[in-house]
Design a protein around this motif. Structure first.
Motif, short mmCIF file in Angstrom:
data_model
loop_
_atom_site.label_atom_id
_atom_site.label_comp_id
_atom_site.label_asym_id
_atom_site.label_seq_id
_atom_site.Cartn_x
_atom_site.Cartn_y
_atom_site.Cartn_z
N PHE A 30 -17.97 -24.93 -25.61
CA PHE A 30 -16.55 -25.45 -25.45
C PHE A 30 -16.14 -26.05 -24.37
O PHE A 30 -16.62 -25.58 -23.06
N TYR A 401 -8.16 -22.82 -28.39
CA TYR A 401 -8.67 -23.70 -29.30
C TYR A 401 -7.61 -24.08 -30.62
O TYR A 401 -7.33 -25.09 -30.99
N ASN A 406 -8.99 -28.43 -28.40
CA ASN A 406 -10.00 -28.94 -29.04
C ASN A 406 -10.28 -30.23 -29.26
O ASN A 406 -9.34 -31.14 -28.91
#
Length: 520
Positions: A30, A401, A406
């Protein structure tokens, strides 16, 4: 001597490099983000959402003004008062199993992070959200061996697109009893009432005692007359089928009753049935309204902290082994079985309403990191050892997120920020407010005039956590895309506690914590 010194330096650096490798394996999937989030605002909005889901006669302090009284004759045909409770999602059915799990998780959030919730000025709202559910469960438990488990029919409800204030669909109520058992729903409702009894112990002792009384009766009923509720209530199948069976709920209820009463009989139940009920044999990668095993395993693990449980160490450590399998799977640290992630780093369990699994995982990771910190322990996974801060940092990444860190820069918590889903799959939110238009909107009229509109919903479902993106981080903000745009009460309940924890850490720079790499 010099060789020994170099060897020591090498070992020290090897350990450091291994730690770096472990962290990269957790965080490489991520993106790093400089975004900062107002977790206090997210907490406030998440609790406000439950007011949008209320059924029954709304109180004078109702803050969600676009909702009005609904379901005021629920239970009338069956001669029982079933007014109240929560609609589970974007429809107008009251499904007892997910409603009870929602209340259990709200109560658990308050029990663990009540101080932080109070610090954010949201404690009374949290208690109101819990009590709206438990008041209904008290009504629904009309006799020791009778629990009204559902009001409304999913099939007929889905034929119509109506505000709950207008609904003309069946409000038939369905129950479980000695002849038509439902150990899973009896167990989950017992767990909810036992957990809530602990929440109200100081502020409302009489109510707390009443909840314990019902919880004990429900557990005894569920244990004595065993069976799956969806075999007794066939209309629940296809909506909330009890795939995991009822053994996890019986263990879950027994543990919550032990926490609430400190009675050895409930702990003994969890220990004696550990193997036969799957508590120490099932290694799971999800925790949900249906599958409670990981919750049982986590709570059992944390009992090891207390000296009085030393004599049960052998069984409790087997529970812990399975709990840590789940945690390591979320952290991508198992040899084989790990939870999949999207390219943007979101845990991904399955296509339909994936956010429910993200929120429960974030809660359990946060809770367990606190437990490890308190007990001065670490998490031992197949692929490395992790400290509490590393675990919590990953949980935080999942919450971030959700709030906008995101690939789409979209908040999946409705009403938070400026970019969030505007076309949530929700009957009440997508039709003009009853307060604004008290004219009756019929079953198909809602579909004809409101469902197909491209315009944003006229009412914002503030605090709702929608189903979320697919496994490639893609998301379509369309009302008909119910797999991604429908929100559920049990999505939101677990993140209440995590929002509170993060808000309580306001001003702490988690990314610059020296423990992140050096905790041994």
């Amino acid at each position: 001597m010099e060789d020994n010194k170099q060897e020591g330096v090498f070992k020290k650096h090897s350990k450091f490099l291994h730690r770096c490798f472990v962290l990269l394996s957790i965080f490489s999937l991520f993106p790093s983000s400089c975004l900062s989030f107002d977790y206090g605002e997210a907490l406030s909005k998440s609790l406000l959402y439950f007011e949008s889901q209320r059924s029954g006669r709304l109180p004078h302090n109702q803050r969600v003004s676009w909702r009005h009284h609904s379901g005021l004759t629920d239970g009338l045909e069956q001669g029982v008062d079933l007014v109240g409770g929560y609609y589970d999602a974007g429809d107008n059915v009251k499904f007892g199993l997910p409603m009870a799990f929602t209340v259990t998780m709200l109560s658990w959030s308050v029990l663990e992070y009540g101080e932080q919730i109070a610090g954010a000025g949201e404690y009374l709202h949290a208690l109101e959200a819990i009590k709206w559910g438990t008041d209904y469960f008290i009504k629904a438990h009309t006799h020791p061996n009778v629990l009204w488990a559902q009001v409304g029919n999913g099939d007929t409800d889905h034929y119509c697109w109506q505000r709950p204030e207008d609904m003309t669909t069946s409000r038939q109520a369905y129950k479980v009893d000695a002849n038509n058992p439902g150990s899973d729903i009896a167990g989950e409702t017992a767990a909810a009432m036992a957990a809530a009894s602990m929440v109200f112990r100081k502020t409302n002792p009489h109510y707390s005692h009443l909840l314990i009384h019902h919880a004990q009766q429900l557990f005894e009923f569920g244990d004595k007359y065993r069976g799956k509720y969806d075999e007794s209530i066939k209309v629940s199948k296809g909506y909330y089928s009890s795939v995991s069976g009822y053994m996890d709920e019986l263990l879950w209820a027994a543990l919550w009753l032990y926490k609430a009463t400190d009675k050895e009989e409930y702990l003994n139940y969890v220990l004696e049935n550990a193997h036969s009920f799957g508590g120490i044999t099932w290694a799971m990668t999800e925790f949900s309204w249906d599958v409670k095993y990981v919750g049982v395993q986590i709570i059992a693990s944390m009992l090891l902290m207390e000296k009085k449980h030393e004599k049960h160490k052998h069984v409790l450590e087997q529970y812990r082994s399975k709990a840590e399998h789940f945690l390591c799977a979320c952290l991508n640290m198992n040899n084989a079985t790990n939870v999949q992630r999207t390219p943007g780093g979101l845990l991904y369990t399955r296509q339909w309403n994936n956010m429910q699994y993200v929120s429960t995982a974030a809660f359990l990771l946060t809770l367990y990191s606190d437990y490890l910190r308190t007990s001065n322990q670490e998490l031992n996974c197949h692929n490395g050892v992790l400290g509490p801060q590393e675990i919590f940092s990953f949980a935080k990444s999942q919450v971030d997120y959700i709030l906008g860190s995101n690939p789409k820069a979209l908040s999946y918590l409705v009403g938070y920020g400026s970019n969030y889903p505007y076309r949530v799959h929700h009957r009440g939110a997508s039709i003009e407010s009853y307060k604004r238009n008290q004219g009756f909107i019929g079953c198909t009229q809602g579909y004809d005039n409101w469902y197909g509109r491209h315009d944003p919903n006229p009412n914002t479902l503030v605090g709702a956590l929608v189903g979320g993106p697919d496994n490639k981080d893609r998301f379509k903000d369309e009302r008909s895309n119910y797999i991604q745009t429908e929100a559920c009460t049990y999505n939101v309940a677990p993140v209440v506690g995590v929002f509170a924890k993060l808000h309580g850490l306001k001003g702490t720079d988690l990314s610059d914590n020296p423990n992140l790499l050096t905790s041994s």
